[in-house]
Scaffold this motif. Structure first.
Motif, PDB file in Angstrom:
ATOM      1  N   GLU A  47     -26.704  29.320   8.259  1.00 20.45           N
ATOM      2  CA  GLU A  47     -28.092  29.654   8.491  1.00 20.45           C
ATOM      3  C   GLU A  47     -29.006  29.174   7.366  1.00 20.45           C
ATOM      4  O   GLU A  47     -30.209  29.358   7.431  1.00 20.45           O
ATOM      5  CB  GLU A  47     -28.223  31.171   8.662  1.00 20.45           C
ATOM      6  CG  GLU A  47     -27.462  31.712   9.867  1.00 20.45           C
ATOM      7  CD  GLU A  47     -27.516  33.228   9.955  1.00 20.45           C
ATOM      8  OE1 GLU A  47     -28.172  33.843   9.075  1.00 20.45           O
ATOM      9  OE2 GLU A  47     -26.920  33.782  10.879  1.00 20.45           O
ATOM     10  N   VAL A  48     -28.429  28.591   6.305  1.00 22.42           N
ATOM     11  CA  VAL A  48     -29.226  28.117   5.184  1.00 22.42           C
ATOM     12  C   VAL A  48     -30.171  27.009   5.647  1.00 22.42           C
ATOM     13  O   VAL A  48     -29.764  26.078   6.355  1.00 22.42           O
ATOM     14  CB  VAL A  48     -28.323  27.587   4.052  1.00 22.42           C
ATOM     15  CG1 VAL A  48     -29.147  26.872   2.991  1.00 22.42           C
ATOM     16  CG2 VAL A  48     -27.544  28.743   3.431  1.00 22.42           C
ATOM     17  N   SER A  49     -31.440  27.127   5.266  1.00 23.33           N
ATOM     18  CA  SER A  49     -32.418  26.117   5.647  1.00 23.33           C
ATOM     19  C   SER A  49     -33.476  26.022   4.567  1.00 23.33           C
ATOM     20  O   SER A  49     -33.567  26.870   3.685  1.00 23.33           O
ATOM     21  CB  SER A  49     -33.064  26.470   6.991  1.00 23.33           C
ATOM     22  OG  SER A  49     -33.774  27.696   6.889  1.00 23.33           O
ATOM     23  N   TYR A 327     -34.496  32.704  -8.812  1.00 18.18           N
ATOM     24  CA  TYR A 327     -34.927  31.956  -7.634  1.00 18.18           C
ATOM     25  C   TYR A 327     -35.421  32.933  -6.558  1.00 18.18           C
ATOM     26  O   TYR A 327     -34.995  34.085  -6.511  1.00 18.18           O
ATOM     27  CB  TYR A 327     -33.768  31.163  -7.038  1.00 18.18           C
ATOM     28  CG  TYR A 327     -33.260  30.005  -7.862  1.00 18.18           C
ATOM     29  CD1 TYR A 327     -34.079  28.931  -8.175  1.00 18.18           C
ATOM     30  CD2 TYR A 327     -31.929  29.959  -8.280  1.00 18.18           C
ATOM     31  CE1 TYR A 327     -33.598  27.844  -8.893  1.00 18.18           C
ATOM     32  CE2 TYR A 327     -31.436  28.881  -8.996  1.00 18.18           C
ATOM     33  CZ  TYR A 327     -32.273  27.827  -9.312  1.00 18.18           C
ATOM     34  OH  TYR A 327     -31.796  26.765 -10.024  1.00 18.18           O
ATOM     35  N   ASP A 328     -36.264  32.447  -5.661  1.00 17.91           N
ATOM     36  CA  ASP A 328     -36.559  33.251  -4.484  1.00 17.91           C
ATOM     37  C   ASP A 328     -35.339  33.205  -3.561  1.00 17.91           C
ATOM     38  O   ASP A 328     -34.412  32.417  -3.764  1.00 17.91           O
ATOM     39  CB  ASP A 328     -37.820  32.758  -3.766  1.00 17.91           C
ATOM     40  CG  ASP A 328     -37.715  31.317  -3.289  1.00 17.91           C
ATOM     41  OD1 ASP A 328     -36.812  31.010  -2.485  1.00 17.91           O
ATOM     42  OD2 ASP A 328     -38.523  30.474  -3.745  1.00 17.91           O
ATOM     43  N   GLU A 329     -35.319  34.074  -2.564  1.00 23.57           N
ATOM     44  CA  GLU A 329     -34.131  34.223  -1.719  1.00 23.57           C
ATOM     45  C   GLU A 329     -33.721  32.913  -1.040  1.00 23.57           C
ATOM     46  O   GLU A 329     -32.534  32.560  -1.011  1.00 23.57           O
ATOM     47  CB  GLU A 329     -34.382  35.301  -0.670  1.00 23.57           C
ATOM     48  CG  GLU A 329     -33.159  35.626   0.170  1.00 23.57           C
ATOM     49  CD  GLU A 329     -33.409  36.768   1.148  1.00 23.57           C
ATOM     50  OE1 GLU A 329     -32.538  37.011   2.021  1.00 23.57           O
ATOM     51  OE2 GLU A 329     -34.482  37.410   1.046  1.00 23.57           O
ATOM     52  N   GLU A 330     -34.689  32.169  -0.510  1.00 24.42           N
ATOM     53  CA  GLU A 330     -34.361  30.921   0.184  1.00 24.42           C
ATOM     54  C   GLU A 330     -33.782  29.887  -0.772  1.00 24.42           C
ATOM     55  O   GLU A 330     -32.771  29.244  -0.460  1.00 24.42           O
ATOM     56  CB  GLU A 330     -35.612  30.350   0.858  1.00 24.42           C
ATOM     57  CG  GLU A 330     -35.345  29.022   1.583  1.00 24.42           C
ATOM     58  CD  GLU A 330     -36.595  28.439   2.227  1.00 24.42           C
ATOM     59  OE1 GLU A 330     -37.197  27.538   1.615  1.00 24.42           O
ATOM     60  OE2 GLU A 330     -36.955  28.901   3.323  1.00 24.42           O
ATOM     61  N   THR A 331     -34.414  29.743  -1.955  1.00 22.11           N
ATOM     62  CA  THR A 331     -33.945  28.743  -2.909  1.00 22.11           C
ATOM     63  C   THR A 331     -32.575  29.097  -3.454  1.00 22.11           C
ATOM     64  O   THR A 331     -31.710  28.226  -3.622  1.00 22.11           O
ATOM     65  CB  THR A 331     -34.949  28.593  -4.066  1.00 22.11           C
ATOM     66  OG1 THR A 331     -36.232  28.269  -3.541  1.00 22.11           O
ATOM     67  CG2 THR A 331     -34.508  27.498  -5.034  1.00 22.11           C
ATOM     68  N   SER A 332     -32.356  30.382  -3.724  1.00 21.43           N
ATOM     69  CA  SER A 332     -31.044  30.813  -4.201  1.00 21.43           C
ATOM     70  C   SER A 332     -29.962  30.462  -3.197  1.00 21.43           C
ATOM     71  O   SER A 332     -28.895  29.940  -3.560  1.00 21.43           O
ATOM     72  CB  SER A 332     -31.055  32.322  -4.460  1.00 21.43           C
ATOM     73  OG  SER A 332     -29.773  32.771  -4.860  1.00 21.43           O
ATOM     74  N   ALA A 333     -30.220  30.701  -1.928  1.00 24.20           N
ATOM     75  CA  ALA A 333     -29.245  30.380  -0.882  1.00 24.20           C
ATOM     76  C   ALA A 333     -28.982  28.885  -0.814  1.00 24.20           C
ATOM     77  O   ALA A 333     -27.833  28.439  -0.648  1.00 24.20           O
ATOM     78  CB  ALA A 333     -29.737  30.902   0.469  1.00 24.20           C
ATOM     79  N   LEU A 334     -30.045  28.089  -0.953  1.00 26.26           N
ATOM     80  CA  LEU A 334     -29.898  26.634  -0.921  1.00 26.26           C
ATOM     81  C   LEU A 334     -29.091  26.129  -2.108  1.00 26.26           C
ATOM     82  O   LEU A 334     -28.190  25.289  -1.961  1.00 26.26           O
ATOM     83  CB  LEU A 334     -31.281  25.972  -0.915  1.00 26.26           C
ATOM     84  CG  LEU A 334     -32.043  25.975   0.407  1.00 26.26           C
ATOM     85  CD1 LEU A 334     -33.519  25.683   0.174  1.00 26.26           C
ATOM     86  CD2 LEU A 334     -31.446  24.950   1.364  1.00 26.26           C
TER      87      LEU A 334
END
Length: 374
Positions: A47-49, A327-334
């Motif tokens: 689900e990472v985007s 990092y913000d949540e999205e960047t950390s996941a990426l």
């Protein structure tokens, strides 16, 4: 591809008995392979985007192409870009918050305020050095069909401008029986700020004691400058009598244009740059104390000063510098998804690009660090 970089099974299986260890081919390059303990499961990571960006060392440009292909294949909703602008530019971009990670051939420097700037960029959290890309540096030259051996002392004198002819007595002494031409030596150096320059200067100082300057900017008193790894390789290919220091993959790309790689005498006779000689050097890899097991800075002084028989210690351990948290949540996941992909693809594709895949204890340390990113 680095000549003879197909490791034997024995060499690929070597892992140092201490935590300094190191290199071999990762048996698992399956995109569905299990993540290290604490990592995301496959359903979650799919689900990472979003957009992930990195900038820095040109030494790992080819490796990043391998990783990008694997990452985008694994995460089709993500976008990725890596700008190979040089280590100095990458650190500045990371500390300035314009990219998510930096590639650098040398660690952040406290005396230049880079460590503190990185901590500020990471919201008060430490930046970590992840040495994920390992490749040797070649002494590349253009001298027709002539094969050359050079000692570390002679190398320092060449790059200082103290030896200016290929038939100098010092070079003759190290190449008995070789007909050396009476030709001028043209030194080619990186004109941009570069971790390769930083490491090469550290190497010359550690190996010979006959080198005074340091840092990412190579002195311009001798020779001609060229921008980037491809730039110096192109320049050497175009100038008869030229010599430079460059990542081995770039040197091999220019072999058809007459570029050769010198054998280097580190103290126990001339050593050819090969998978075996690099493996011997990597067996002695050690790390500095940084306050965190996840912040891995190679003790390059010990590495570059080594003279182990059959070893080629002129090696770049390119760091990918990331925020440990902030990092913000999205960047950390990426970031975590990308570097897990990097570690899952320490394979033949990476080797064919001119790098040494990591495995064993070092691979596990890297996995643990990536999983610990917040």
């Amino acid at each position: 591809m680095i000549r003879n970089f197909k490791r034997t099974a024995a060499i690929f299986g070597l892992v140092a008995a201490t935590s300094t260890a190191l290199v071999a081919c990762n048996d698992s390059n399956d995109s569905g392979s299990d993540k290290a303990e604490g990592g995301s499961d496959a359903a979650e990571t799919k689900e990472v985007s979003g957009d992930l960006s990195g900038e820095g060392a040109s030494s790992q440009k080819s490796a990043m192409s391998v990783f990008e292909k694997a990452f985008l294949g694994e995460y089709p909703d993500a976008n990725f870009s890596y700008t190979s602008s040089g280590s100095g530019a990458g650190v500045k971009a990371f500390n300035g918050g314009t990219v998510d990670f930096a590639g650098s051939d040398s660690p952040l420097k406290e005396d230049k305020g880079e460590i503190e700037a990185a901590k500020e960029r990471c919201g008060g959290n430490d930046a970590w050095h992840l040495p994920t890309t390992i490749g040797p540096v070649a002494i590349a030259y253009n001298l027709g069909d002539t094969e050359v051996n050079l000692s570390t002392d002679t190398l320092a004198k060449i790059f200082k401008g103290e030896i200016t002819k290929w038939n100098d007595d010092a070079i003759k002494a190290e190449n008995e029986g070789t007909d050396l031409p009476e030709k001028g030596i043209t030194v080619i150096f990186r004109s941009d700020e570069s971790g390769t320059s930083d490491n090469f200067q550290k190497f010359l100082k550690s190996a010979t004691g006959n080198w005074d300057s340091e840092g990412k900017q190579f002195p311009d008193a001798v020779g001609e400058g060229a921008n980037g790894s491809s730039g110096v390789a192109d320049q050497v290919a175009s100038i008869d009598g030229a010599i430079t220091y460059v990542e081995a993959g770039y040197a091999h790309q220019k072999e058809a244009d007459g570029v050769k790689i010198a054998k280097i005498d580190f103290g126990n006779g001339p050593v050819e740059l090969s998978s075996e000689s690099v493996g011997v050097a990597l067996d002695h890899l050690a790390f500095k104390e940084t306050g965190s097991e996840h912040n891995m800075v190679v003790d390059s002084e010990k590495l570059f000063a080594s003279d182990d028989e059959g070893a080629y210690p002129l090696i770049l351990t390119t760091y990918n510098i990331v925020c440990s948290a902030g990092y913000d949540e999205e960047t950390s996941a990426l970031v975590k998804a990308f570097f897990n992909t990097v570690l899952d693809n320490q394979n033949e594709d990476l080797e064919n690009a001119g790098f040494i895949p990591v495995s064993g204890d070092h691979l596990e340390r890297l996995k643990a660090a990536v999983d610990a990113i917040q």
